[in-house]
Structure formats: C-alpha cells, structure tokens
Design a protein around this motif. Structure first.
Motif, short mmCIF file in Angstrom:
data_model
loop_
_atom_site.label_atom_id
_atom_site.label_comp_id
_atom_site.label_asym_id
_atom_site.label_seq_id
_atom_site.Cartn_x
_atom_site.Cartn_y
_atom_site.Cartn_z
N GLY A 357 -6.76 1.58 -4.17
CA GLY A 357 -7.57 2.15 -5.24
C GLY A 357 -6.74 2.74 -6.37
N MET A 358 -5.43 2.79 -6.18
CA MET A 358 -4.52 3.26 -7.23
C MET A 358 -4.00 2.07 -8.02
N TYR A 359 -3.13 2.36 -9.00
CA TYR A 359 -2.54 1.31 -9.84
C TYR A 359 -1.03 1.51 -9.89
N LEU A 360 -0.31 0.38 -9.95
CA LEU A 360 1.14 0.46 -9.99
C LEU A 360 1.61 1.07 -11.31
N PRO A 361 2.66 1.90 -11.26
CA PRO A 361 3.21 2.45 -12.50
C PRO A 361 3.80 1.34 -13.36
N GLY A 362 3.59 1.46 -14.64
CA GLY A 362 4.14 0.48 -15.58
C GLY A 362 3.26 -0.74 -15.74
N THR A 363 3.15 -1.55 -14.71
CA THR A 363 2.39 -2.80 -14.80
C THR A 363 0.89 -2.57 -14.77
N ARG A 364 0.43 -1.44 -14.21
CA ARG A 364 -0.99 -1.09 -14.07
C ARG A 364 -1.75 -2.08 -13.20
N LEU A 365 -1.06 -2.80 -12.33
CA LEU A 365 -1.75 -3.71 -11.42
C LEU A 365 -2.53 -2.92 -10.37
N ALA A 366 -3.72 -3.39 -10.05
CA ALA A 366 -4.55 -2.73 -9.05
C ALA A 366 -3.97 -2.93 -7.66
N ILE A 367 -4.06 -1.87 -6.85
CA ILE A 367 -3.64 -1.93 -5.44
C ILE A 367 -4.91 -1.99 -4.59
N LYS A 368 -5.06 -3.07 -3.87
CA LYS A 368 -6.26 -3.26 -3.06
C LYS A 368 -5.90 -3.31 -1.58
N ALA A 369 -6.91 -3.33 -0.74
CA ALA A 369 -6.70 -3.52 0.68
C ALA A 369 -6.33 -4.97 0.95
N PRO A 370 -5.61 -5.27 2.03
CA PRO A 370 -5.18 -6.66 2.30
C PRO A 370 -6.32 -7.66 2.37
N GLU A 371 -7.52 -7.18 2.70
CA GLU A 371 -8.66 -8.11 2.79
C GLU A 371 -8.98 -8.78 1.46
N ALA A 372 -8.49 -8.20 0.35
CA ALA A 372 -8.73 -8.81 -0.97
C ALA A 372 -8.05 -10.18 -1.07
N ILE A 373 -6.99 -10.38 -0.33
CA ILE A 373 -6.33 -11.68 -0.32
C ILE A 373 -7.25 -12.72 0.33
N ASP A 374 -7.91 -12.34 1.40
CA ASP A 374 -8.83 -13.27 2.07
C ASP A 374 -9.98 -13.66 1.16
N ALA A 375 -10.43 -12.71 0.34
CA ALA A 375 -11.55 -13.01 -0.56
C ALA A 375 -11.14 -13.95 -1.68
N LEU A 376 -9.95 -13.77 -2.23
CA LEU A 376 -9.50 -14.59 -3.36
C LEU A 376 -8.92 -15.92 -2.92
N LYS A 377 -8.24 -15.93 -1.78
CA LYS A 377 -7.53 -17.12 -1.30
C LYS A 377 -6.54 -17.65 -2.34
N PRO A 378 -5.55 -16.84 -2.69
CA PRO A 378 -4.59 -17.28 -3.70
C PRO A 378 -3.68 -18.38 -3.17
N ASP A 379 -3.02 -19.05 -4.11
CA ASP A 379 -2.07 -20.10 -3.72
C ASP A 379 -0.77 -19.51 -3.20
N TYR A 380 -0.39 -18.35 -3.76
CA TYR A 380 0.90 -17.75 -3.38
C TYR A 380 0.76 -16.24 -3.25
N VAL A 381 1.54 -15.70 -2.31
CA VAL A 381 1.62 -14.26 -2.12
C VAL A 381 3.08 -13.84 -2.31
N LEU A 382 3.33 -13.02 -3.32
CA LEU A 382 4.68 -12.52 -3.61
C LEU A 382 4.92 -11.27 -2.76
N ILE A 383 5.87 -11.34 -1.83
CA ILE A 383 6.14 -10.23 -0.92
C ILE A 383 7.10 -9.26 -1.60
N LEU A 384 6.59 -8.09 -1.96
CA LEU A 384 7.41 -7.11 -2.67
C LEU A 384 8.31 -6.31 -1.71
N PRO A 385 7.84 -5.87 -0.53
CA PRO A 385 8.75 -5.25 0.44
C PRO A 385 9.44 -6.34 1.28
#
Length: 416
Positions: A357-385
C-alpha cells in the motif's frame, strides 16, 4: 566559497581526508523512505550518494548527509522475519554458536540491531538468556509483543554498553548481523562491544563482503542507510584500534557473499585461526590494499546499468509486461540510479504487510501484495532482492504456468 575550497570529508574511523571516489550514483532519495498515498504527490528530498575509499585504513564509506536517527526511525519498515531463508540462517547460527561456545541457560546473548526478534527467538527457545538492542520502535515493539524478546529501544555504543553491564547484561555472546555498515560512529559502536563482553566473551559480526560487492557488481548495496562497506582489512584495523581482536572468520553465502567475524577482547584467550590470515591474504591479492581496484569500480557500475536498461528496453519494445518483486533498499538504489520507473515496471510486490500500500521512494511505484502478480500475469518479474532469488523463484514458480520468466539484475541482467 567554491567547491574547490571545501575541506574533504574525513574517514569515519581514522580521520584521513577522503579524496578517492569508489562509486558515484548521483542523487537519490533515502532508500527506506517509503511514501504513503498521501505523500506520493508531494516533494521528496534527494541526497548525494557517493562512496569514497580511505587511503589509510581502506574503509569504503559514504559522505554524511543524514543522521542515523533520521534514517532508522520509529516507523522503520524492514522486518527480518519476512524472509524464510534468513530465518533458517538465524536458526543455524543459534545452533552453531550454542555448540561452539558451550552456551547454557546461565549464559547471556545480546543482539545489537535485533530487529523483530528473528534471531534471539532461537536462543530463547534453548532457555538461554537474551536481550535485544534495537533503535527502531516498529520492529522492537513486534519483538517484545509478539515474540516476548526483551528489547531496549536505543542506539548502541559505549554508553549503552556500560549501562547494560551495570544492569547485569554482560554478554557471553553478542551478535551484530548486517549492522556494522549502518553506524556513522564506527569507533564508538565497536568499542561498545569491548565494554559489554565478559572477559572471555565473543562478538560475531556479519556483513556483505566488499570483495564480493566489487567482483559481482553489487553497487545497489550502496544507499544512505549504509554508511560503510567492509573488508576484513578495514575491519581488522578498526577493531584493533578499539581494543578488540578478530580471532576467526567465515565466508558465508548471505547477501550475495558475506563475512562472519569472531571478535574478542584484546586480552582474551581465543587463539587467532589461520583463516584470518588466509582471508587477509586473499583480499591483498585481489588489490584491496591498493587504489586500482577501487577506482575501476565506477565503470563496472555504469556497464551494469547499461546492460539492464538494454534488456528492459528491448522487452518493452516487444510489448512485454514487467513487474518488480520486492521493495528492498537495494532495489530502490538500482531503480533510481538506472532511471527505471513506471515506464518499465507496472508495480512491485512485497510480502511485508508494512510495505504493501506504500510507494517506492523516487520512482513512486506502487507496492502491492504478491497476489497482484497472479492477477496481472506479467511476462517478466524483475527480482530486486537478488540475494534471495532462489527463495523468490521457488515461491513464484507458478508464473511459468503462463510463460512468465524472471529477470535478475545483478551482477549482469539475466533472464532465468
């Protein structure tokens, strides 16, 4: 006054003027300053993010622009227990240290930067006396209320150590995992361990190894909350200068390759193992006691950035959807330095409820729960950690059911 007349920053350990740049990542917001929905349309402070190396003691360090109590506040959002692999590491550590140093219910274990009780819970389960020292109320309160770990909410140094000893908390073992980098006054901090240890007590310190950071292009571990970047060469010098002695070292795989140092009082009987001299020799052979390896790192950083951007640009031109996984501090350094925002990533996700529910500093990208990936079904997942990529890829392996793939950005952008 012009910039050419400004006095150079001095080394936080030995006071030598710092003139050599290790890495300059421009100006970025503080990596753990996540934005609420109400804050995302407001102004955001940016600070220079430049690491320098000391000619004398070889400590790599940032210039100081923020105080520690500004960076590690009551609302600090990093909870160590979120990572199952880190919990497994902590459990193994508790078993190993208990056996090696014959800890018993009459022993005292003190962890500095004890976070949410992720480590001390395993000693507590063995009926060993424990105490946490943690400056951030958010995680300390969780340790106290949810795990019944006694915790002092304060910064650690000589004064705190002497106070705890007077209260009966002289330590048989102290643990300080991934905190050495976070302290601006490194001399006062390490001297605190000299004060709190019993005469034959042992302190262990874990930190990402500078040698691996250089070899693996791990520039994203540079952020404002990390005041220092550590080699054994530098650590051996500042421990010795503060009445302590490194008597053993282990190379461990955490955080992309770390060191675990075993430290005691100068007069303690623990013999110095051959592993210490072997690691010092390895670092010298790699050039960590000379200038060239430090001065060449900046170009490696730039090439890592170019390779990641080339990959993401190519994928977006093919119409691919990409999301992030994780909201770690290192990820914010990566995204802000590389200029990766909503033009590349739809959002990022994180398992921590405190970040959702927060946003990343600088980029302002939304931080969602992992289930959001299942809903969108993206082609790629960039692993930041990327340091826990195996854990994440196992958790999210089902993305391959729809043809999804993973991207790891460090040491070089790679599709897995």
């Amino acid at each position: 006054m012009t910039s050419s007349t400004l006095s150079p920053t001095k080394c936080r350990h030995c006071g030598t003027p710092l003139t050599k740049v290790f890495a300059d990542l421009g100006a970025t917001p503080v990596s753990n300053d996540y934005l609420s929905a109400a804050m995302r349309n407001g102004a955001e402070p940016y600070y220079p993010l430049r690491a320098l190396v000391c000619d004398s003691c070889r400590l790599v360090q940032l210039e100081d622009f923020r105080r520690a109590d500004d960076l590690f506040r009551e609302d600090y959002a990093y909870f160590s227990s979120i990572s199952s692999s880190w919990l497994a590491h902590a459990s193994r550590y508790a078993d190993a240290m208990t056996a090696r140093f014959n800890l018993s219910p009459g022993s005292t274990v003190v962890e500095v930067a004890s976070n949410d009780g992720y480590l001390l819970q395993y000693f507590k389960a063995k009926s060993i006396g424990v105490l946490g020292v943690e400056p951030c109320r958010s995680v300390a309160d969780y340790a106290i209320k949810e795990k019944a770990i006694p915790t002092r909410i304060e910064f650690f140094g000589v004064d705190t150590a002497r106070k705890l000893v007077a209260e009966g908390f002289a330590a048989d073992l102290t643990a300080a995992n991934n905190v050495l980098a976070h302290v601006p006054d490194i001399n006062d901090f390490v001297s605190g361990f000299r004060e709190i240890l019993k005469p034959e007590g042992v302190s262990t310190f874990e930190f990402p190894h500078l040698l691996n950071q250089i070899r693996e292009n791990q520039f994203d571990t540079i952020y404002h909350e990390h005041f220092s970047y550590l080699s054994l060469l530098a650590a051996d010098r500042f421990f010795t200068a503060n009445g302590l002695r490194v008597f053993d070292v282990e190379a461990i795989p955490t955080h992309g390759g770390s060191l675990r140092l075993f430290v005691c009082r100068e007069a303690a009987s623990h013999p110095r193992t051959g592993r210490v001299e072997a690691m010092l020799a390895t670092e010298r052979a790699a050039g960590l006691d000379a200038d060239a390896v430090y001065l060449s790192f900046s170009e490696k950083v730039k090439e890592t950035k170019r390779a990641l951007l080339e990959l993401l640009i190519s994928l977006k031109r093919q119409g691919k959807t990409i999301v992030g996984y994780g909201a770690p501090a290192k990820g914010n350094t990566l995204l802000n330095y590389c200029g990766i925002g909503a033009d590349f990533l739809e959002f990022t996700v994180d398992r921590s409820p405190q970040k959702q529910g927060m946003y990343l500093p600088g980029t302002r990208l939304a931080i969602k729960a992992p289930e959001a990936i299942d809903a969108l079904k993206p082609d790629y997942v960039l692993i930041l950690p990327w340091n826990i990529k195996d854990e994440i890829m196992e958790q999210m392996k089902h993305i391959r059911d729809w043809g999804g793939r993973f991207i790891v950005p460090i040491p070089k952008a790679t599709i897995l």
